[in-house]
Design a protein around this motif. Structure first.
Motif, short mmCIF file in Angstrom:
data_model
loop_
_atom_site.label_atom_id
_atom_site.label_comp_id
_atom_site.label_asym_id
_atom_site.label_seq_id
_atom_site.Cartn_x
_atom_site.Cartn_y
_atom_site.Cartn_z
N THR A 52 93.56 58.01 29.89
CA THR A 52 94.29 57.74 28.65
C THR A 52 93.32 57.55 27.48
O THR A 52 92.20 57.06 27.64
CB THR A 52 95.16 56.48 28.78
N ARG A 53 93.78 57.95 26.30
CA ARG A 53 92.99 57.79 25.08
C ARG A 53 93.42 56.52 24.35
O ARG A 53 94.58 56.13 24.43
CB ARG A 53 93.19 59.00 24.16
N PRO A 54 92.51 55.89 23.61
CA PRO A 54 92.91 54.70 22.84
C PRO A 54 94.03 55.04 21.86
O PRO A 54 94.01 56.08 21.20
CB PRO A 54 91.63 54.32 22.09
N THR A 55 95.01 54.17 21.78
CA THR A 55 96.10 54.35 20.83
C THR A 55 95.62 54.05 19.41
O THR A 55 94.57 53.40 19.23
CB THR A 55 97.26 53.41 21.18
N PRO A 56 96.36 54.49 18.39
CA PRO A 56 95.97 54.14 17.01
C PRO A 56 95.81 52.64 16.81
O PRO A 56 94.90 52.20 16.10
CB PRO A 56 97.12 54.72 16.18
N GLU A 57 96.67 51.84 17.44
CA GLU A 57 96.57 50.40 17.29
C GLU A 57 95.28 49.88 17.93
O GLU A 57 94.63 48.96 17.39
CB GLU A 57 97.79 49.72 17.92
N MET A 58 94.91 50.45 19.06
CA MET A 58 93.66 50.06 19.69
C MET A 58 92.47 50.42 18.81
O MET A 58 91.53 49.61 18.63
CB MET A 58 93.50 50.75 21.05
N ARG A 59 92.50 51.62 18.23
CA ARG A 59 91.39 52.04 17.38
C ARG A 59 91.26 51.13 16.16
O ARG A 59 90.15 50.79 15.74
CB ARG A 59 91.58 53.50 16.96
N GLU A 60 92.39 50.73 15.61
CA GLU A 60 92.35 49.82 14.47
C GLU A 60 91.77 48.47 14.87
O GLU A 60 90.94 47.87 14.16
CB GLU A 60 93.76 49.64 13.89
N ALA A 61 92.20 47.96 16.04
CA ALA A 61 91.68 46.69 16.52
C ALA A 61 90.18 46.78 16.79
O ALA A 61 89.43 45.83 16.49
CB ALA A 61 92.42 46.27 17.79
N MET A 62 89.73 47.89 17.31
CA MET A 62 88.30 48.08 17.57
C MET A 62 87.50 48.08 16.27
O MET A 62 86.43 47.47 16.18
CB MET A 62 88.07 49.38 18.35
N ALA A 63 88.05 48.74 15.27
CA ALA A 63 87.34 48.83 13.98
C ALA A 63 87.23 47.48 13.31
O ALA A 63 86.24 47.21 12.59
CB ALA A 63 88.07 49.82 13.08
N ASN A 64 88.19 46.62 13.54
CA ASN A 64 88.23 45.32 12.84
C ASN A 64 87.80 44.15 13.71
O ASN A 64 87.92 42.99 13.30
CB ASN A 64 89.65 45.07 12.32
N ALA A 65 87.29 44.43 14.90
CA ALA A 65 86.97 43.35 15.84
C ALA A 65 85.86 42.45 15.30
O ALA A 65 84.85 42.91 14.76
CB ALA A 65 86.55 43.94 17.18
N VAL A 66 86.05 41.15 15.48
CA VAL A 66 85.00 40.18 15.20
C VAL A 66 84.09 40.12 16.42
O VAL A 66 84.57 39.92 17.55
CB VAL A 66 85.61 38.80 14.90
N VAL A 67 82.80 40.30 16.22
CA VAL A 67 81.90 40.42 17.37
C VAL A 67 80.72 39.44 17.28
O VAL A 67 80.43 38.89 16.22
CB VAL A 67 81.36 41.86 17.51
#
Length: 337
Positions: free
Chosen positions: A15-30
Motif C-alpha cells: 500500500t502507498r501512503p494516503t494523502p492524509e499520511m503524507r500531510e502528517a509526515m510533512a508536518n511531523a514534529v520530530v
C-alpha cells in the motif's frame, strides 16, 4: 500497463501512503529518537501500548527486527525457541535467531497455524543433554497457514504452559489487528496472554514503514540496546511515526472489508476449479495450489493482476485497503479466465 491500473495482491505491504499520511509526515514534529526525544515516535509508542495493555512500546523499522529483538531480550545463547511450524520468525527472518541470538527453533505441529497446548508442553526441554527452552513464540494471524487465527482460549492455554514452565511468551502479531477483527474482540484481548508482542503497522493497517515491540518498561529498556545493535536507531523517525499514527487510527476499521473480499476471492477461485483450503481463509490472505505457479503469476501480471508464487505450486493473494470492490472484480475476471 501503468502501476495505477494494476491490481496488486502480492501483499498488504504494498500500500502507498494516503494523502492524509503524507500531510502528517510533512508536518511531523520530530527529535532524535535514539535519545528518546522524538515526540511523534513517543506518541505512537504510548498510543499502541495503551491500546494493547502494555507499559511501553519501541518503534522499529520492521517486524523482523521487533521479533528478533524480542528473542534476544528473552533468551540466552544455546537455548531453543518453541514455535509453530511455518512461523515467520524462522521461515522469513533469514536465520537471525541463530545468527544474532545464538538460539535455534523447536517446531511444534500447527494445523491451520494453531499449535496444541499439550504439544507445546511436550516440546519444552529439561534434560542436561539437550538445549534448554528459552522462549515460546506464537504467530497470530499465521501467515504461511493462510492468515489463520489462534483463538483466545488456545492462547490462554499456552500461556498457562509458559507460566508452569517459567518461560516467557512472545507473539508475532504482525497481523494481530486482523486476528482481533476476525475474533470480534479488542486488540488488548489478543495481546493479553503475552509478555511481549510485535505489531506491524505496514501490513493490514497500511502505514508505509514500521513495527512496534510492546512489553514492560524494563524489557523495552533492554530492547532499546538490541535495536541499536541491529541498526534500528532511525533518528528523526517521527516522519514515519506520523503516518503510522494515521494507520493506527483508521486501519483497524477497514480490516473486516479486507476479510470479506478475501473470502469472495477464494470462493471465486474455487468455483473456477482452483484448489483452495477454505478453512484457512479466515482473514485477508488466500493461498491457492496450482501447478507451475510462477508461470501462472507471470501471465496474470501481463493482464494487470499481481500475485506471489511462494513455491512451485503455491500462489498467495493478499487483500488490503487499497483494493476496492471494483478492483477485486477485475482481479477475479483475470484470475479465473
Amino acid at each position: 500497463m501503468t502501476d495505477t491500473l494494476k491490481v496488486d495482491l502480492r501483499s498488504d505491504t504494498v500500500t502507498r501512503p494516503t494523502p492524509e499520511m503524507r500531510e502528517a509526515m510533512a508536518n511531523a514534529v520530530v527529535g532524535d529518537d535514539v535519545y528518546g526525544e522524538d515526540p511523534t515516535v513517543n506518541e505512537l509508542q504510548d498510543a499502541l501500548a495503551r491500546m494493547t495493555g502494555f507499559e511501553a512500546g519501541l518503534f522499529m523499522p520492521s517486524g523482523s527486527m521487533t521479533n528478533q529483538v524480542a528473542i534476544a531480550v528473552h533468551t540466552r545463547r544455546g537455548e531453543e525457541v518453541i514455535c509453530a511450524e511455518g512461523s515467520h520468525i524462522y521461515e522469513w527472518e533469514l536465520g537471525m535467531m541463530a545468527a544474532f541470538s545464538g538460539v535455534v527453533p523447536r517446531f511444534v505441529p500447527a494445523p491451520l497455524g494453531v499449535p496444541d497446548a499439550e504439544q507445546v508442553r511436550l516440546a519444552v526441554r529439561h534434560s542436561i543433554h539437550q538445549s534448554p527452552t528459552g522462549l515460546i513464540s506464537l504467530e497470530n494471524t499465521h501467515n504461511k497457514a493462510g492468515g489463520t487465527v489462534i483463538a483466545l482460549e488456545v492462547m490462554a492455554q499456552i500461556r498457562a504452559v509458559a507460566d508452569a514452565e517459567g518461560l516467557p511468551l512472545h507473539l508475532d502479531g504482525a497481523r494481530a489487528f486482523n486476528a482481533a477483527a476476525a475474533l470480534n474482540v479488542s486488540i488488548e484481548e489478543v495481546c493479553r496472554p503475552f509478555h511481549t508482542v510485535s505489531i506491524c503497522l505496514s501490513k493490514g493497517l497500511g502505514a508505509p514503514v514500521g513495527s512496534v515491540l510492546l512489553g514492560s518498561k524494563d524489557l523495552m529498556t533492554r530492547a532499546h540496546r538490541y535495536r541499536k545493535m541491529l541498526g534500528g536507531g532511525m533518528r528523526q523517525a517521527g516522519v514515519l511515526a506520523a503516518a503510522a499514527l494515521i494507520a493506527l487510527r483508521d486501519g483497524p476499521a477497514r480490516l473486516p472489508d479486507d476479510h470479506r473480499r478475501a473470502r469472495q476471492l477464494a470462493e471465486a477461485l474455487v468455483n473456477a476449479g482452483y484448489d483452495v483450503n477454505m478453512a484457512s481463509v479466515q482473514t485477508n490472505i488466500v493461498y491457492a495450489t496450482l501447478p507451475d505457479a510462477q508461470r501462472k503469476v507471470d501471465a496474470w501480471a501481463e493482464k494487470g493482476v499481481l500475485g506471489s508464487a511462494l513455491g512451485p505450486d503455491a500462489v498467495r493473494l493478499v487483500l488490503h485497503h487499497q483494493i476496492d470492490d471494483e478492483m477485486l472484480h477485475r482481479a477475479i475476471q483475470v484470475l479465473t479466465a
